[in-house]
Design a protein around this motif. Sequence first.
Motif, PDB file in Angstrom:
ATOM      1  N   ILE A 167       7.841  -2.478   1.421  1.00  8.60           N
ATOM      2  CA  ILE A 167       7.686  -3.310   0.224  1.00  8.60           C
ATOM      3  C   ILE A 167       8.285  -2.544  -0.946  1.00  8.60           C
ATOM      4  CG2 ILE A 167       6.051  -4.443  -1.321  1.00  8.60           C
ATOM      5  CD1 ILE A 167       4.089  -4.489   1.098  1.00  8.60           C
ATOM      6  N   LYS A 168       9.410  -3.000  -1.467  1.00 11.57           N
ATOM      7  CA  LYS A 168      10.093  -2.313  -2.571  1.00 11.57           C
ATOM      8  C   LYS A 168       9.848  -3.069  -3.868  1.00 11.57           C
ATOM      9  CE  LYS A 168      13.730   0.496  -0.575  1.00 11.57           C
ATOM     10  NZ  LYS A 168      13.210   1.725  -1.128  1.00 11.57           N
ATOM     11  N   LEU A 169       9.070  -2.469  -4.746  1.00 11.98           N
ATOM     12  CA  LEU A 169       8.801  -3.073  -6.047  1.00 11.98           C
ATOM     13  C   LEU A 169       9.840  -2.649  -7.081  1.00 11.98           C
ATOM     14  CD1 LEU A 169       4.920  -2.620  -6.146  1.00 11.98           C
ATOM     15  CD2 LEU A 169       6.225  -4.582  -5.346  1.00 11.98           C
ATOM     16  N   SER A 170      10.475  -1.505  -6.828  1.00 10.83           N
ATOM     17  CA  SER A 170      11.550  -0.989  -7.688  1.00 10.83           C
ATOM     18  C   SER A 170      12.225   0.127  -6.906  1.00 10.83           C
ATOM     19  CB  SER A 170      10.977  -0.448  -9.008  1.00 10.83           C
ATOM     20  OG  SER A 170      10.422   0.836  -8.826  1.00 10.83           O
ATOM     21  N   PRO A 171      13.352   0.661  -7.394  1.00 10.23           N
ATOM     22  CA  PRO A 171      13.977   1.784  -6.673  1.00 10.23           C
ATOM     23  C   PRO A 171      13.050   2.984  -6.505  1.00 10.23           C
ATOM     24  CG  PRO A 171      15.507   0.867  -8.281  1.00 10.23           C
ATOM     25  CD  PRO A 171      14.184   0.206  -8.528  1.00 10.23           C
ATOM     26  N   ALA A 172      12.094   3.144  -7.422  1.00  9.45           N
ATOM     27  CA  ALA A 172      11.192   4.299  -7.369  1.00  9.45           C
ATOM     28  C   ALA A 172       9.870   3.989  -6.675  1.00  9.45           C
ATOM     29  CB  ALA A 172      10.908   4.804  -8.785  1.00  9.45           C
ATOM     30  N   ILE A 173       9.592   2.723  -6.386  1.00  9.99           N
ATOM     31  CA  ILE A 173       8.307   2.331  -5.796  1.00  9.99           C
ATOM     32  C   ILE A 173       8.546   1.621  -4.478  1.00  9.99           C
ATOM     33  CG2 ILE A 173       6.178   1.025  -6.117  1.00  9.99           C
ATOM     34  CD1 ILE A 173       6.644   1.236  -9.153  1.00  9.99           C
ATOM     35  N   SER A 174       8.199   2.298  -3.386  1.00 13.65           N
ATOM     36  CA  SER A 174       8.367   1.744  -2.049  1.00 13.65           C
ATOM     37  C   SER A 174       7.074   1.963  -1.266  1.00 13.65           C
ATOM     38  CB  SER A 174       9.538   2.436  -1.342  1.00 13.65           C
ATOM     39  OG  SER A 174       9.705   1.928  -0.058  1.00 13.65           O
ATOM     40  N   ILE A 175       6.514   0.879  -0.732  1.00 13.72           N
ATOM     41  CA  ILE A 175       5.215   0.950  -0.064  1.00 13.72           C
ATOM     42  C   ILE A 175       5.376   0.629   1.420  1.00 13.72           C
ATOM     43  CG2 ILE A 175       2.887  -0.030   0.030  1.00 13.72           C
ATOM     44  CD1 ILE A 175       3.305  -0.747  -2.982  1.00 13.72           C
ATOM     45  N   SER A 176       4.887   1.531   2.285  1.00  7.58           N
ATOM     46  CA  SER A 176       4.942   1.304   3.729  1.00  7.58           C
ATOM     47  C   SER A 176       3.667   1.840   4.377  1.00  7.58           C
ATOM     48  CB  SER A 176       6.172   1.983   4.338  1.00  7.58           C
ATOM     49  OG  SER A 176       5.932   3.356   4.532  1.00  7.58           O
ATOM     50  N   PHE A 177       3.554   1.613   5.687  1.00  7.73           N
ATOM     51  CA  PHE A 177       2.396   2.129   6.422  1.00  7.73           C
ATOM     52  C   PHE A 177       2.821   3.238   7.388  1.00  7.73           C
ATOM     53  CE2 PHE A 177       4.082  -1.507   8.664  1.00  7.73           C
ATOM     54  CZ  PHE A 177       4.043  -1.163  10.006  1.00  7.73           C
ATOM     55  N   ALA A 178       3.909   3.937   7.065  1.00 12.73           N
ATOM     56  CA  ALA A 178       4.453   4.975   7.944  1.00 12.73           C
ATOM     57  C   ALA A 178       3.510   6.169   8.127  1.00 12.73           C
ATOM     58  CB  ALA A 178       5.803   5.455   7.418  1.00 12.73           C
ATOM     59  N   GLY A 224      -0.709   1.346  -3.219  1.00  6.34           N
ATOM     60  CA  GLY A 224      -0.182   0.425  -2.224  1.00  6.34           C
ATOM     61  C   GLY A 224      -0.205   0.999  -0.817  1.00  6.34           C
ATOM     62  N   ALA A 225       0.253   2.240  -0.676  1.00  5.14           N
ATOM     63  CA  ALA A 225       0.294   2.881   0.640  1.00  5.14           C
ATOM     64  C   ALA A 225      -1.116   3.095   1.186  1.00  5.14           C
ATOM     65  CB  ALA A 225       1.041   4.207   0.556  1.00  5.14           C
ATOM     66  N   PHE A 226      -2.025   3.528   0.317  1.00  2.00           N
ATOM     67  CA  PHE A 226      -3.417   3.745   0.743  1.00  2.00           C
ATOM     68  C   PHE A 226      -4.038   2.447   1.248  1.00  2.00           C
ATOM     69  CE2 PHE A 226      -7.781   3.112  -1.018  1.00  2.00           C
ATOM     70  CZ  PHE A 226      -8.465   3.676   0.048  1.00  2.00           C
ATOM     71  N   VAL A 227      -3.927   1.383   0.481  1.00  3.11           N
ATOM     72  CA  VAL A 227      -4.518   0.096   0.868  1.00  3.11           C
ATOM     73  C   VAL A 227      -3.880  -0.415   2.156  1.00  3.11           C
ATOM     74  CG1 VAL A 227      -4.799  -2.327   0.197  1.00  3.11           C
ATOM     75  CG2 VAL A 227      -5.205  -0.522  -1.483  1.00  3.11           C
ATOM     76  N   PHE A 228      -2.561  -0.364   2.224  1.00  2.00           N
ATOM     77  CA  PHE A 228      -1.817  -0.833   3.390  1.00  2.00           C
ATOM     78  C   PHE A 228      -2.240  -0.061   4.636  1.00  2.00           C
ATOM     79  CE2 PHE A 228       2.819  -2.330   4.449  1.00  2.00           C
ATOM     80  CZ  PHE A 228       2.300  -3.208   5.399  1.00  2.00           C
ATOM     81  N   CYS A 229      -2.227   1.284   4.537  1.00  2.00           N
ATOM     82  CA  CYS A 229      -2.594   2.126   5.681  1.00  2.00           C
ATOM     83  C   CYS A 229      -4.057   1.933   6.075  1.00  2.00           C
ATOM     84  CB  CYS A 229      -2.337   3.602   5.364  1.00  2.00           C
ATOM     85  SG  CYS A 229      -0.595   4.051   5.317  1.00  2.00           S
ATOM     86  N   ALA A 230      -4.937   1.832   5.089  1.00  2.00           N
ATOM     87  CA  ALA A 230      -6.367   1.653   5.373  1.00  2.00           C
ATOM     88  C   ALA A 230      -6.610   0.360   6.146  1.00  2.00           C
ATOM     89  CB  ALA A 230      -7.169   1.665   4.077  1.00  2.00           C
ATOM     90  N   ILE A 231      -5.955  -0.721   5.742  1.00  2.00           N
ATOM     91  CA  ILE A 231      -6.110  -2.003   6.440  1.00  2.00           C
ATOM     92  C   ILE A 231      -5.614  -1.899   7.876  1.00  2.00           C
ATOM     93  CG2 ILE A 231      -5.292  -4.401   6.541  1.00  2.00           C
ATOM     94  CD1 ILE A 231      -5.275  -4.335   3.425  1.00  2.00           C
ATOM     95  N   VAL A 232      -4.417  -1.317   8.054  1.00  2.00           N
ATOM     96  CA  VAL A 232      -3.846  -1.174   9.397  1.00  2.00           C
ATOM     97  C   VAL A 232      -4.746  -0.305  10.279  1.00  2.00           C
ATOM     98  CG1 VAL A 232      -1.896  -0.238  10.715  1.00  2.00           C
ATOM     99  CG2 VAL A 232      -1.471  -1.565   8.646  1.00  2.00           C
ATOM    100  N   LEU A 233      -5.251   0.799   9.734  1.00  2.00           N
ATOM    101  CA  LEU A 233      -6.102   1.707  10.502  1.00  2.00           C
ATOM    102  C   LEU A 233      -7.437   1.067  10.877  1.00  2.00           C
ATOM    103  CD1 LEU A 233      -5.318   4.978   8.562  1.00  2.00           C
ATOM    104  CD2 LEU A 233      -4.940   4.639  11.012  1.00  2.00           C
ATOM    105  N   VAL A 234      -8.024   0.317   9.965  1.00  2.00           N
ATOM    106  CA  VAL A 234      -9.297  -0.361  10.260  1.00  2.00           C
ATOM    107  C   VAL A 234      -9.094  -1.383  11.381  1.00  2.00           C
ATOM    108  CG1 VAL A 234     -10.977  -2.017   9.336  1.00  2.00           C
ATOM    109  CG2 VAL A 234     -10.410   0.031   8.035  1.00  2.00           C
ATOM    110  N   VAL A 235      -8.001  -2.113  11.333  1.00  2.00           N
ATOM    111  CA  VAL A 235      -7.712  -3.096  12.382  1.00  2.00           C
ATOM    112  C   VAL A 235      -7.485  -2.395  13.729  1.00  2.00           C
ATOM    113  CG1 VAL A 235      -6.038  -4.809  13.196  1.00  2.00           C
ATOM    114  CG2 VAL A 235      -6.784  -4.845  10.808  1.00  2.00           C
TER     115      VAL A 235
END
Length: 198
Positions: free
Chosen positions: A28-39, A164-175
């Motif tokens: 998820i790229k919100l700007s060149p400096a802000i990129s959110i993933s669940f890596a 963003g990364a924390f929320v994304f990763c937390a959701i994936v990990l809980v699932v």
Amino acid sequence: MKNMRLLVMIEAAFFAAFAMILDFLPSIKLSPAISISFAMVPIFILAFRRGMLAGILAGFLWGLLQVMLGDATILTPTQFLIEYFIAFASVGFAGFLSRLIQNHFQKGDKKIALAWVVAATFVGSIARYFWHFLAGVIFWGDYAPEGTSPLVYSFIANGTTFVGAFVFCAIVLVVILGSAPRLVQAETVTLKKLKKAS
């Protein structure tokens, strides 16, 4: 003991490679400096499974893979060290809470275990993005919009990415761990036993 160390090192390399693969997926790229993933998810799983040192090793290897595969932006040697070795390795600090996570899963307290998973994910995420924030202030200040201080620019860019990364990763990990808690319950099988089984 040596066999167990080798097994942990193999797992660290595997989970680091898996994190690198996930990093190549669209984020998820919100700007060149802000990129959110669940890596970070594979590093978190290993940290919960094997503890903090294994998580730090896997994070370090993930940072090394970023550099080796040309997915790194290097401004100075210090920035390179902070953002691709210290920051990535710091994800492993999530393993500080691994015992609590494992114990509650073993007792069948799934909700409490998953609450600790979220807390540990927060620890690993903030540990990583603290270093990115610091590097942003020191090394990326020239890229801040005119009239914006490097401190504010780095806080907004890295703070948004962190949340963003924390929320994304937390959701994936809980699932994932909600349905497969055995992923974080490390087997104590030695390589000799594995050879005998085969």
